[in-house]
Design a protein around this motif. Structure first.
Motif, PDB file in Angstrom:
ATOM      1  N   GLY A   1       0.761  -1.235   0.000  1.00 48.39           N
ATOM      2  CA  GLY A   1       0.000   0.000   0.000  1.00 48.39           C
ATOM      3  C   GLY A   1       0.793   1.286   0.000  1.00 48.39           C
ATOM      4  O   GLY A   1       0.210   2.361  -0.155  1.00 48.39           O
ATOM      5  N   ILE A   2       2.115   1.211   0.138  1.00 39.95           N
ATOM      6  CA  ILE A   2       2.876   2.443   0.303  1.00 39.95           C
ATOM      7  C   ILE A   2       2.869   3.296  -0.962  1.00 39.95           C
ATOM      8  O   ILE A   2       2.760   4.524  -0.908  1.00 39.95           O
ATOM      9  CB  ILE A   2       4.327   2.131   0.751  1.00 39.95           C
ATOM     10  N   ALA A   3       2.960   2.642  -2.140  1.00 41.83           N
ATOM     11  CA  ALA A   3       2.923   3.412  -3.391  1.00 41.83           C
ATOM     12  C   ALA A   3       1.552   4.033  -3.607  1.00 41.83           C
ATOM     13  O   ALA A   3       1.429   5.199  -3.993  1.00 41.83           O
ATOM     14  CB  ALA A   3       3.305   2.528  -4.573  1.00 41.83           C
ATOM     15  N   GLY A   4       0.495   3.256  -3.345  1.00 41.77           N
ATOM     16  CA  GLY A   4      -0.851   3.783  -3.495  1.00 41.77           C
ATOM     17  C   GLY A   4      -1.115   4.953  -2.578  1.00 41.77           C
ATOM     18  O   GLY A   4      -1.815   5.904  -2.932  1.00 41.77           O
ATOM     19  N   ALA A   5      -0.543   4.916  -1.373  1.00 43.94           N
ATOM     20  CA  ALA A   5      -0.722   6.022  -0.436  1.00 43.94           C
ATOM     21  C   ALA A   5      -0.102   7.303  -0.981  1.00 43.94           C
ATOM     22  O   ALA A   5      -0.660   8.395  -0.826  1.00 43.94           O
ATOM     23  CB  ALA A   5      -0.090   5.665   0.908  1.00 43.94           C
ATOM     24  N   ALA A   6       1.055   7.186  -1.634  1.00 40.13           N
ATOM     25  CA  ALA A   6       1.701   8.373  -2.210  1.00 40.13           C
ATOM     26  C   ALA A   6       0.904   8.916  -3.386  1.00 40.13           C
ATOM     27  O   ALA A   6       0.706  10.126  -3.520  1.00 40.13           O
ATOM     28  CB  ALA A   6       3.121   8.023  -2.651  1.00 40.13           C
ATOM     29  N   LEU A   7       0.424   8.008  -4.246  1.00 39.48           N
ATOM     30  CA  LEU A   7      -0.310   8.441  -5.425  1.00 39.48           C
ATOM     31  C   LEU A   7      -1.631   9.096  -5.065  1.00 39.48           C
ATOM     32  O   LEU A   7      -2.130   9.957  -5.786  1.00 39.48           O
ATOM     33  CB  LEU A   7      -0.562   7.244  -6.340  1.00 39.48           C
ATOM     34  N   ALA A   8      -2.204   8.694  -3.939  1.00 40.79           N
ATOM     35  CA  ALA A   8      -3.510   9.206  -3.556  1.00 40.79           C
ATOM     36  C   ALA A   8      -3.465  10.639  -3.060  1.00 40.79           C
ATOM     37  O   ALA A   8      -4.500  11.296  -2.984  1.00 40.79           O
ATOM     38  CB  ALA A   8      -4.111   8.310  -2.469  1.00 40.79           C
ATOM     39  N   VAL A   9      -2.300  11.148  -2.692  1.00 41.67           N
ATOM     40  CA  VAL A   9      -2.227  12.503  -2.132  1.00 41.67           C
ATOM     41  C   VAL A   9      -1.643  13.505  -3.119  1.00 41.67           C
ATOM     42  O   VAL A   9      -1.305  14.624  -2.739  1.00 41.67           O
ATOM     43  CB  VAL A   9      -1.406  12.506  -0.818  1.00 41.67           C
ATOM     44  N   VAL A  10      -1.508  13.119  -4.388  1.00 38.38           N
ATOM     45  CA  VAL A  10      -1.066  14.049  -5.422  1.00 38.38           C
ATOM     46  C   VAL A  10      -2.057  14.006  -6.581  1.00 38.38           C
ATOM     47  O   VAL A  10      -2.881  13.101  -6.684  1.00 38.38           O
ATOM     48  CB  VAL A  10       0.353  13.712  -5.940  1.00 38.38           C
ATOM     49  N   GLU A  11      -1.970  15.003  -7.449  1.00 44.03           N
ATOM     50  CA  GLU A  11      -2.825  15.029  -8.632  1.00 44.03           C
ATOM     51  C   GLU A  11      -2.441  13.893  -9.577  1.00 44.03           C
ATOM     52  O   GLU A  11      -1.284  13.451  -9.593  1.00 44.03           O
ATOM     53  CB  GLU A  11      -2.678  16.374  -9.352  1.00 44.03           C
ATOM     54  N   PRO A  12      -3.372  13.397 -10.382  1.00 44.93           N
ATOM     55  CA  PRO A  12      -3.067  12.291 -11.294  1.00 44.93           C
ATOM     56  C   PRO A  12      -1.880  12.565 -12.209  1.00 44.93           C
ATOM     57  O   PRO A  12      -1.104  11.664 -12.509  1.00 44.93           O
ATOM     58  CB  PRO A  12      -4.370  12.138 -12.098  1.00 44.93           C
ATOM     59  N   GLU A  13      -1.709  13.812 -12.640  1.00 46.26           N
ATOM     60  CA  GLU A  13      -0.599  14.121 -13.543  1.00 46.26           C
ATOM     61  C   GLU A  13       0.756  14.049 -12.850  1.00 46.26           C
ATOM     62  O   GLU A  13       1.798  14.073 -13.512  1.00 46.26           O
ATOM     63  CB  GLU A  13      -0.787  15.495 -14.184  1.00 46.26           C
ATOM     64  N   ARG A  14       0.774  13.946 -11.516  1.00 43.66           N
ATOM     65  CA  ARG A  14       2.031  13.820 -10.780  1.00 43.66           C
ATOM     66  C   ARG A  14       2.213  12.417 -10.202  1.00 43.66           C
ATOM     67  O   ARG A  14       3.061  12.203  -9.335  1.00 43.66           O
ATOM     68  CB  ARG A  14       2.091  14.849  -9.653  1.00 43.66           C
ATOM     69  N   ALA A  15       1.433  11.486 -10.680  1.00 43.83           N
ATOM     70  CA  ALA A  15       1.505  10.129 -10.149  1.00 43.83           C
ATOM     71  C   ALA A  15       2.872   9.499 -10.397  1.00 43.83           C
ATOM     72  O   ALA A  15       3.405   8.792  -9.542  1.00 43.83           O
ATOM     73  CB  ALA A  15       0.403   9.263 -10.780  1.00 43.83           C
ATOM     74  N   GLY A  16       3.445   9.735 -11.581  1.00 41.75           N
ATOM     75  CA  GLY A  16       4.753   9.167 -11.876  1.00 41.75           C
ATOM     76  C   GLY A  16       5.830   9.694 -10.935  1.00 41.75           C
ATOM     77  O   GLY A  16       6.693   8.960 -10.475  1.00 41.75           O
ATOM     78  N   MET A  17       5.764  11.005 -10.644  1.00 45.84           N
ATOM     79  CA  MET A  17       6.722  11.614  -9.725  1.00 45.84           C
ATOM     80  C   MET A  17       6.579  11.010  -8.328  1.00 45.84           C
ATOM     81  O   MET A  17       7.571  10.678  -7.666  1.00 45.84           O
ATOM     82  CB  MET A  17       6.501  13.126  -9.670  1.00 45.84           C
ATOM     83  N   ALA A  18       5.329  10.848  -7.870  1.00 43.00           N
ATOM     84  CA  ALA A  18       5.101  10.309  -6.533  1.00 43.00           C
ATOM     85  C   ALA A  18       5.546   8.855  -6.436  1.00 43.00           C
ATOM     86  O   ALA A  18       6.171   8.444  -5.450  1.00 43.00           O
ATOM     87  CB  ALA A  18       3.623  10.431  -6.166  1.00 43.00           C
TER      88      ALA A  18
END
Length: 499
Positions: free
Chosen positions: A369-386
């Motif tokens: 769940g750690i990656a999903g937690a990071a992706l959930a708190v940023v905008e979709p266009e910044r998912a790769g960065m997160a």
């Protein structure tokens, strides 16, 4: 082959690069003997790989968007294979450390392109299946690493933990070129060379300072200079990232409590769960006299618990907020490390079992769940960065954990042994010390040092867990549901940042 060939090719590379994070753990005592390596040499054998992987992951991912992901992936495998051969032929610790750093560069090229390649090939339900298989392979690499390392070290020798990568690399390159199509980002980012260099300088100087502190002290001039250079590099990195059009990692994201909390959790996870394993392996083999195979099998308690919990948690914990699984998992890791910090001169490997199981349960909760937690708190266009940031902070946590916990270990040993003897013992040199010190004194000193390292790891996990629980909250508005969701989909993980 047309349907699942790309997945097989990508998983071969993933398995190999993640295997090399842990496979060397049980071979450290034999490396020390064969190469006359010191404790700091052994620390850099582990840290050189993890540091290169952490420092270059984001930058290589951006370069692959421009140059072509398959091309960069294949180049990474080729470099990884060449460096593995170099590792196996190393005649001294310096050569082995240099080869491990080059190995980490190849691993960064492979890891940064893995999920984007899968995302370009599979759609819909097949994407979900592919992500599940890839995740299972990633977990299997961590579970198999210590055991396979033990088998190879006990059999043909420690050099074969690197030689075994050569046939796998050949197969991975051939299959990738045959079945994986080339892909690039729809709008490729500019390669942030300055950001990559300054972040690598920060991570390298910080880790070097922590390793040096173990042998020269925290206030020694060289140690302080290293930390000063790390601070300067960090300031430069933040300044660069605030000004470039396509930053590797936008520093302003850390102003969001939830994002900062997840990054702290990612760092604490790898540091607390895995960094002490290297020193535990040395204790098992050089003080308890276990073979590399038996020493590797001890860690199966952690690996099996992690695998079972991760597999069951996918169904049973669906919909549970990520902050609870990640934060709660870190607290369990802390409890496990506290449970292992009870060793004395008469302890056996069985003493570690309850703590290893708890660490494994916590790992099984955090890892999915750690990656999903990071992706959930940023905008979709910044998912790769997160997503890239999570992997970077995990590897950086592992590298710094090896350095800092090694320093804690030797510092505690010096309460009972002279400085040089403590460092020799921690580096696997128990055999050479047995004529000068009683066996009970050596066992007692190492047990005390390992207890101190485990307590330090527990404190890191405890702090990380508390911060995740406190900071990672569901945002209000349309993205609220995302934060409460299960682990990230492949579409989210492979999304490329746009600014």
């Amino acid at each position: 082959m047309r349907t699942w060939g790309p997945l097989t090719a990508v998983c071969l590379g993933t398995f190999m690069l993640l295997l090399d994070v842990t496979i060397a753990v049980v071979a450290l005592p034999d490396m020390a003997k064969g190469l006359h390596a010191s404790l700091s040499d052994l620390q850099w054998v582990m840290d050189g790989y993890a540091l290169a992987l952490a420092a270059l992951l984001l930058g290589v991912g951006a370069a692959a968007d421009v140059l072509g992901r398959r091309r960069v992936h294949v180049a990474g495998i080729a470099l990884f294979a060449a460096a593995s051969l170099w590792c196996g032929l190393a005649t001294g610790p310096g050569m082995l450390v240099a080869a491990r750093c080059v190995q980490g560069v190849g691993a960064a090229a492979m890891f940064a392109t893995t999920l984007p390649l899968l995302g370009s090939v599979y759609q819909g339900r097949r994407r979900s299946v592919a992500l599940g298989v890839w995740g299972a392979v990633s977990g299997a690499a961590a579970a198999v690493g210590p055991v396979l390392g033990g088998l190879l070290t006990d059999g043909p020798g420690w050099r074969w933990i690197f030689f075994v990568n050569l046939p796998v690399s050949v197969a991975a390159v051939a299959l990738t070129l045959k079945v994986v199509p080339e892909s690039r980002a729809e709008r490729a980012r500019r390669v942030d060379v300055a950001g990559t260099v300054t972040f690598a300088g920060f991570a390298g100087a910080l880790t070097y300072g922590a390793v040096r502190a173990g042998s020269h002290g925290w206030t020694e001039r060289g140690t302080l200079l290293s930390f000063g250079l790390a601070l300067l590099a960090l300031v430069c990195f933040v300044a660069v990232e605030r000004r470039v059009a396509d930053p590797l990692l936008d520093p302003r994201l850390f102003l969001r409590p939830a994002f900062a909390g997840v990054m702290v959790g990612a760092f604490a996870f790898n540091a607390a769960a895995f960094s002490v394993m290297a020193y535990t392996s040395i204790w098992l083999q050089t003080l308890l006299g276990m073979s590399p195979v038996r020493g590797g099998v001890v860690f199966l308690w952690l690996s099996l618990a992690s695998f079972v919990v991760a597999a069951a948690g996918g169904r049973l914990l669906h919909g549970v907020p990520a902050r609870l699984t990640v934060g709660g998992g870190l607290l369990l890791i802390a409890a496990g490390q506290f449970c292992t910090a009870v060793l004395d001169a008469g302890s056996t490997a069985t003493t570690l079992v309850p703590g290893l199981v708890l660490v494994g349960v916590g790992t099984g909760l955090v890892s999915p769940g750690i990656a999903g937690a990071a992706l959930a708190v940023v905008e979709p266009e910044r998912a790769g960065m997160a997503g890239g940031a999570v992997n970077t902070f995990r590897q950086l946590g592992y590298a710094l954990g090896i350095a800092v916990f090694g320093t804690v270990l030797t510092s505690r040993m010096q309460d009972a042994l002279p400085h040089d003897a403590a460092h020799a013992l921690a580096g696997g040199g128990a055999g050479a010390l047995r004529g000068a010190f009683p066996e009970h004194a050596l066992r007692s000193a190492f047990a005390s040092g390992l207890n101190a390292a485990s307590v330090a790891a527990a404190v890191v996990a405890l702090a990380g867990g508390v911060l995740v629980l406190a900071l990672v909250r569901a945002p209000r508005g349309p993205r609220a549901a995302v934060t409460e969701s299960a682990p990230a989909t492949l579409e989210e993980v492979t999304a490329q940042p746009r600014g």
